[in-house]
Design a protein around this motif. Structure first.
Motif, PDB file in Angstrom:
ATOM      1  N   VAL A 215     -13.376  -1.912 -21.099  1.00  0.00           N
ATOM      2  CA  VAL A 215     -11.945  -1.610 -21.026  1.00  0.00           C
ATOM      3  C   VAL A 215     -11.391  -2.317 -19.791  1.00  0.00           C
ATOM      4  N   ILE A 216     -10.107  -2.604 -19.793  1.00  0.00           N
ATOM      5  CA  ILE A 216      -9.475  -3.258 -18.642  1.00  0.00           C
ATOM      6  C   ILE A 216      -8.878  -2.179 -17.736  1.00  0.00           C
ATOM      7  N   CYS A 217      -9.176  -2.289 -16.446  1.00  0.00           N
ATOM      8  CA  CYS A 217      -8.723  -1.298 -15.463  1.00  0.00           C
ATOM      9  C   CYS A 217      -8.172  -2.037 -14.241  1.00  0.00           C
ATOM     10  N   SER A 218      -7.580  -1.282 -13.313  1.00  0.00           N
ATOM     11  CA  SER A 218      -6.893  -1.969 -12.208  1.00  0.00           C
ATOM     12  C   SER A 218      -7.506  -1.727 -10.827  1.00  0.00           C
ATOM     13  N   ASP A 219      -8.390  -0.750 -10.670  1.00  0.00           N
ATOM     14  CA  ASP A 219      -9.124  -0.512  -9.419  1.00  0.00           C
ATOM     15  C   ASP A 219      -8.218  -0.052  -8.265  1.00  0.00           C
ATOM     16  N   ASN A 220      -7.485  -0.981  -7.641  1.00  0.00           N
ATOM     17  CA  ASN A 220      -6.597  -0.644  -6.511  1.00  0.00           C
ATOM     18  C   ASN A 220      -5.282  -1.421  -6.640  1.00  0.00           C
ATOM     19  N   PRO A 221      -4.492  -1.116  -7.673  1.00  0.00           N
ATOM     20  CA  PRO A 221      -3.357  -1.996  -7.999  1.00  0.00           C
ATOM     21  C   PRO A 221      -2.347  -2.189  -6.866  1.00  0.00           C
ATOM     22  N   SER A 222      -2.031  -1.147  -6.102  1.00  0.00           N
ATOM     23  CA  SER A 222      -1.007  -1.326  -5.054  1.00  0.00           C
ATOM     24  C   SER A 222      -1.513  -2.223  -3.932  1.00  0.00           C
ATOM     25  N   ILE A 223      -2.812  -2.099  -3.635  1.00  0.00           N
ATOM     26  CA  ILE A 223      -3.408  -2.960  -2.601  1.00  0.00           C
ATOM     27  C   ILE A 223      -3.362  -4.423  -3.059  1.00  0.00           C
ATOM     28  N   HIS A 224      -3.432  -4.617  -4.371  1.00  0.00           N
ATOM     29  CA  HIS A 224      -3.377  -5.978  -4.931  1.00  0.00           C
ATOM     30  C   HIS A 224      -1.936  -6.419  -5.190  1.00  0.00           C
ATOM     31  N   SER A 225      -0.938  -5.623  -4.761  1.00  0.00           N
ATOM     32  CA  SER A 225       0.487  -5.867  -5.098  1.00  0.00           C
ATOM     33  C   SER A 225       0.606  -6.133  -6.592  1.00  0.00           C
ATOM     34  N   SER A 226      -0.040  -5.288  -7.380  1.00  0.00           N
ATOM     35  CA  SER A 226      -0.215  -5.592  -8.786  1.00  0.00           C
ATOM     36  C   SER A 226      -0.071  -4.320  -9.624  1.00  0.00           C
ATOM     37  N   SER A 227      -0.558  -4.386 -10.856  1.00  0.00           N
ATOM     38  CA  SER A 227      -0.448  -3.245 -11.774  1.00  0.00           C
ATOM     39  C   SER A 227      -1.404  -3.460 -12.929  1.00  0.00           C
ATOM     40  N   LEU A 228      -1.597  -2.420 -13.740  1.00  0.00           N
ATOM     41  CA  LEU A 228      -2.474  -2.571 -14.907  1.00  0.00           C
ATOM     42  C   LEU A 228      -1.933  -3.638 -15.864  1.00  0.00           C
ATOM     43  N   THR A 229      -0.596  -3.724 -15.967  1.00  0.00           N
ATOM     44  CA  THR A 229       0.006  -4.778 -16.804  1.00  0.00           C
ATOM     45  C   THR A 229      -0.491  -6.155 -16.354  1.00  0.00           C
ATOM     46  N   GLU A 230      -0.499  -6.377 -15.027  1.00  0.00           N
ATOM     47  CA  GLU A 230      -0.950  -7.682 -14.500  1.00  0.00           C
ATOM     48  C   GLU A 230      -2.424  -7.923 -14.827  1.00  0.00           C
ATOM     49  N   ASP A 231      -3.229  -6.846 -14.831  1.00  0.00           N
ATOM     50  CA  ASP A 231      -4.643  -7.007 -15.208  1.00  0.00           C
ATOM     51  C   ASP A 231      -4.777  -7.388 -16.682  1.00  0.00           C
ATOM     52  N   TYR A 232      -3.932  -6.804 -17.536  1.00  0.00           N
ATOM     53  CA  TYR A 232      -3.940  -7.195 -18.951  1.00  0.00           C
ATOM     54  C   TYR A 232      -3.588  -8.683 -19.075  1.00  0.00           C
TER      55      TYR A 232
ATOM     56  N   GLU B 114       2.764  -4.595   8.077  1.00  0.00           N
ATOM     57  CA  GLU B 114       3.533  -5.365   7.090  1.00  0.00           C
ATOM     58  C   GLU B 114       2.625  -6.209   6.209  1.00  0.00           C
ATOM     59  N   SER B 115       1.621  -6.838   6.820  1.00  0.00           N
ATOM     60  CA  SER B 115       0.833  -7.800   6.043  1.00  0.00           C
ATOM     61  C   SER B 115      -0.581  -7.336   5.686  1.00  0.00           C
ATOM     62  N   ASP B 116      -1.138  -6.369   6.414  1.00  0.00           N
ATOM     63  CA  ASP B 116      -2.559  -6.039   6.216  1.00  0.00           C
ATOM     64  C   ASP B 116      -2.816  -4.916   5.207  1.00  0.00           C
ATOM     65  N   LEU B 117      -1.760  -4.362   4.634  1.00  0.00           N
ATOM     66  CA  LEU B 117      -1.964  -3.288   3.646  1.00  0.00           C
ATOM     67  C   LEU B 117      -2.245  -3.832   2.251  1.00  0.00           C
ATOM     68  N   THR B 118      -2.010  -5.109   2.053  1.00  0.00           N
ATOM     69  CA  THR B 118      -2.255  -5.683   0.728  1.00  0.00           C
ATOM     70  C   THR B 118      -3.207  -6.885   0.841  1.00  0.00           C
ATOM     71  N   ILE B 119      -3.884  -7.143  -0.270  1.00  0.00           N
ATOM     72  CA  ILE B 119      -4.781  -8.301  -0.361  1.00  0.00           C
ATOM     73  C   ILE B 119      -4.208  -9.198  -1.456  1.00  0.00           C
ATOM     74  N   SER B 120      -3.795 -10.398  -1.072  1.00  0.00           N
ATOM     75  CA  SER B 120      -3.198 -11.249  -2.101  1.00  0.00           C
ATOM     76  C   SER B 120      -4.006 -12.511  -2.380  1.00  0.00           C
ATOM     77  N   HIS B 121      -5.022 -12.783  -1.536  1.00  0.00           N
ATOM     78  CA  HIS B 121      -5.894 -13.944  -1.784  1.00  0.00           C
ATOM     79  C   HIS B 121      -7.342 -13.481  -1.783  1.00  0.00           C
ATOM     80  N   PRO B 122      -8.212 -14.196  -2.499  1.00  0.00           N
ATOM     81  CA  PRO B 122      -9.627 -13.790  -2.486  1.00  0.00           C
ATOM     82  C   PRO B 122     -10.139 -13.625  -1.059  1.00  0.00           C
ATOM     83  N   ALA B 123     -10.767 -12.482  -0.800  1.00  0.00           N
ATOM     84  CA  ALA B 123     -11.239 -12.184   0.555  1.00  0.00           C
ATOM     85  C   ALA B 123     -12.519 -12.958   0.836  1.00  0.00           C
TER      86      ALA B 123
END
Ligand SMILES: [Zn+2]
Length: 328
Positions: free
Chosen positions: A279-296, A45-54
């Motif tokens: 260019v702006i890219c997202s690397d691992n967006p799902s792991i970051h609970s994020s998306s390219l939009t969020e990187d923009y 549940e919790s270890d598949l994503t990274i939400s704080h700086p490691a």
């Protein structure tokens, strides 16, 4: 500009890893369906994503303790690729260059590298056609003693498959403190020459500016992944600018891996000042609970450089390795 407008902007994605693009609920289901043995202490549940700086690279890489357990069949790979393309579509991404390490797939499924490469190429081509998203595949080689051997195996499989046009480039990734045999650079150069493949190197993400210089001079890098350390040296930024080498800037990833710590401003500000292409890219967006939009959005928050967001799509096209456009 609000989130909705940014989401609706047409985009290209030049730095994303296949496993990091798959929705985490899809990963959870696959791990359960395939009865994968989850490492002790790993919380699905919790270890598949990274939400704080490691606090270390190994803690950032924790999700890969289970990501490397899938896919265990071609059908499972199909589910993974489908989820990845649905996520691309949700971001209005018109073209993508997906990175994948084919060797782990071969090992995991006990199949040859040739067959593993065929699996990935055919699933990416199929999803690209169905979702009308132009797609190229970048083959990732890990840094370390076995880099030359792995690159040779990948190129052998690429040749056997008839040099599919979907494969557009090569990438070197992994711990930047680990040296690779000196012949690795010349093998990358040779692959460029012989097969016309383009080269991008994960370099200067963890502060190793020498890795950026060697990526350019020894590996013939056409683009640099992350490259955050370049901002420490005007000479290196000038080298990138003068050779027109584009940096794949991943703002959210850089914060979560601590490549750029919270006290620092993002090096992309220096890239703008020194006219380094990026260019702006997202690397691992799902792991970051994020998306390219969020990187923009993160890029805009750090720089307030709206004009760069408007020019982003044409820059993504300019520096893309994909040659056979289907009209995006
Ligand atoms: Zn990456």
């Amino acid at each position: 500009m609000d989130r909705n407008e940014i989401q609706l902007m047409k985009k290209g994605e030049l730095h994303v890893h296949l496993n990091g693009l798959v929705s985490t609920d899809v990963i959870r289901n696959l791990l359960v369906d395939e009865k994968s043995e989850i490492p002790i202490g790993f919380d699905l549940e919790s270890d598949l994503t990274i939400s704080h700086p490691a606090d270390s690279l190994s803690s950032y890489l924790k999700p890969w303790q289970v990501l490397r357990l899938i896919p265990k069949s071609k059908n499972c790979l199909k589910i993974i690729v489908e989820s990845a393309f649905l996520n691309l579509k949700s971001q209005n991404i018109a073209f993508v260059e997906i990175r994948n390490s084919i060797l782990y797939l071969a090992l995991l499924n006990n199949i040859s590298v040739d067959e593993a490469l065929f699996w990935v190429v055919s699933e990416v081509e199929d999803a690209s056609e169905r979702h009308k998203i132009d797609a190229g595949l970048i083959l990732t080689v890990s840094r370390g003693d076995y880099a030359p051997e792995h690159l040779r195996a990948l190129l052998g499989a690429y040749t056997k498959l008839g040099s599919p046009s979907t494969i557009v480039g090569l990438d070197l990734a992994g711990n930047e403190d680990i040296p690779s045999p000196t012949e690795t650079g010349s093998l990358f150069l040779h692959a460029k020459d012989k097969h016309g493949l383009k080269v991008t190197i994960h370099a200067g993400e963890t502060g190793e500016i020498e890795n950026i210089i060697s990526a350019v001079n020894e590996f013939g890098a056409d683009r640099i992944g992350h490259g955050t350390a370049a901002s420490k040296s005007v000479e290196v930024m000038e080298l990138l600018r003068d050779r027109d080498i584009c940096v794949e800037v991943c703002p959210i990833s850089n914060r979560l891996t601590n490549a750029v710590n919270e006290r620092e401003s993002h090096p992309v500000i220096d890239f703008i000042d020194h006219e380094v292409p990026f260019v702006i890219c997202s690397d691992n967006p799902s792991i970051h609970s994020s998306s390219l939009t969020e990187d923009y959005i993160e890029f805009f928050r750090e720089t307030h450089a709206l004009q760069y967001l408007h020019e982003m799509y044409s820059n993504q096209k300019k520096y893309s390795f994909i040659k056979d456009w289907n009209g995006n």
